[in-house]
Write an enzyme that holds these catalytic residues in place. Structure first.
Site, short mmCIF file in Angstrom:
data_model
loop_
_atom_site.label_atom_id
_atom_site.label_comp_id
_atom_site.label_asym_id
_atom_site.label_seq_id
_atom_site.Cartn_x
_atom_site.Cartn_y
_atom_site.Cartn_z
N PRO A 176 0.63 -1.20 0.07
CA PRO A 176 0.17 0.53 -0.48
C PRO A 176 0.78 1.40 -0.29
CG PRO A 176 -0.74 -1.57 2.35
CD PRO A 176 0.95 -2.20 1.39
N GLU A 177 0.77 2.17 -0.70
CA GLU A 177 1.02 3.73 -0.90
C GLU A 177 0.58 5.01 -0.41
OE1 GLU A 177 3.32 4.00 -5.16
OE2 GLU A 177 3.60 1.23 -4.34
N LYS A 206 3.23 6.48 4.70
CA LYS A 206 2.68 5.35 4.62
C LYS A 206 2.27 4.74 6.45
CE LYS A 206 5.10 3.91 0.41
NZ LYS A 206 6.02 2.88 0.13
N ARG A 224 14.66 -3.55 -7.28
CA ARG A 224 12.63 -3.48 -7.90
C ARG A 224 13.07 -3.19 -9.51
NH1 ARG A 224 10.45 -0.97 -2.76
NH2 ARG A 224 8.75 -2.07 -4.31
#
Ligand SMILES: [Zn+2]
Length: 313
Positions: A2-3, A60, A303
């Site tokens: 979740p961002e 966050k 990433r």
């Protein structure tokens, strides 16, 4: 993970459901999720009876300001998301009482449950509940990386980690000038900035808060900037496009309730609607919506970056 838009969506959902309610009890089958205090029984003892006075977001992090000058911090990390509802134990497994989105398989990994007192009844209603207000606040977390901590509010705000966080990109005070300064300043505290690749810089919470893999990919696609481009080499007009794309993408994603491509769900268990606007993230091998070139996936810094090799040079 979740961002900013997903965490913001969670905050909104929590505010309409659990504000002003008190913790009655806590259950967990993965007590290590609570990092502070380390002893789960101590955590349980401390949180019982505390009332939720305010729910807000920083980067966050979800923060519940509680009675007794304390704050409960929840970082959902990779796969965690908070849910509000009613569950009952069946064969040692928590099952939602009502039919609905809480039955979504992504909402099945309940490892921490807070039991709340009754929601305040509406002054004009004889009903005690309005159907939306569950009795339980639960953390579903498939990979069990989430973090829950109970702080003295003052200590949390004074903590090094909190103080060093970058500015909130949707804040009114986050001007283009401020954005440029954050990106290009000398002697940065973060090692990532020295490498200078724009995608990594955007994802660094100590430079700008709340942006991760999904929205950095989306923002760079919209701004037509290659993810590996060095921030020091961005022209003023590219910086402007980048700044505008950040505001625009994040605002749109908040409005749509976030991205539920992966584990994230809203507090009622339903999906966010940003997926209809997803242009780059996890679209490798599919056509770019602008030029029909196939979207590529590029690995760096552990990433993945998703970009159009034609539009983003
Ligand atoms: Zn393209």
């Amino acid at each position: 993970m979740p961002e900013l838009p997903e965490v913001e969506t969670t905050i909104k959902g929590l505010n309409s459901r659990v504000l002003k309610r008190a913790f009655v009890d806590v259950w967990s089958d993965w007590e290590k999720i609570v990092k502070k205090p380390e002893n789960f029984e101590a955590f349980k003892k401390e949180i019982k009876g505390k009332r939720i006075n305010k729910i807000w977001r920083r980067a966050k992090n979800i923060i519940f300001d509680l009675s007794g000058s304390s704050s409960l911090l929840v970082h959902q990390k990779m796969t965690g998301h908070l849910l509000v509802g009613n569950w009952k134990l069946e064969n040692k497994k928590w099952m939602p009482v009502e039919k609905g989105p809480l039955n979504d398989p992504y909402n099945r990994f309940l490892h921490l449950i807070f039991f709340l007192d009754n929601p305040p009844s509406h002054p004009l209603s004889h009903k005690a509940t309005d159907g939306q207000s569950g009795k339980m606040l639960a953390l579903s977390d498939a990979r069990k990386f989430a973090k829950v901590e109970l702080w003295k509010t003052k200590d949390l705000l004074d903590s090094k980690e909190f103080k060093n966080l970058g500015p909130e990109p949707l804040d009114k005070n986050f001007t283009f000038q401020k954005f440029k300064e954050r990106l290009l300043r000398q002697n940065p505290p973060s090692p990532r900035l020295r490498q200078g690749k724009v995608k990594q810089v955007l994802m660094d919470p100590y430079i700008i808060a709340g942006i991760g893999n999904i929205y950095s990919s989306e923002v760079l696609w919209r701004a037509k900037i290659h993810p590996e481009k060095n921030v020091a080499k961005l022209s003023d007009s590219e910086l402007k496009l980048l700044y505008q794309a950040i505001k625009k993408v994040l605002q749109l994603a908040v409005k749509l309730g976030g991205e539920s491509f992966s584990d994230y769900r809203k507090v009622d268990g339903s999906k966010g609607d940003f997926d209809t606007e997803r242009k780059a993230y996890k679209r490798e091998g599919q056509k770019c919506y602008r030029c029909k070139t196939l979207i590529k996936r590029l690995k760096f810094g552990g990433r993945s970056a998703f970009f159009c090799p034609n539009c983003q040079k």
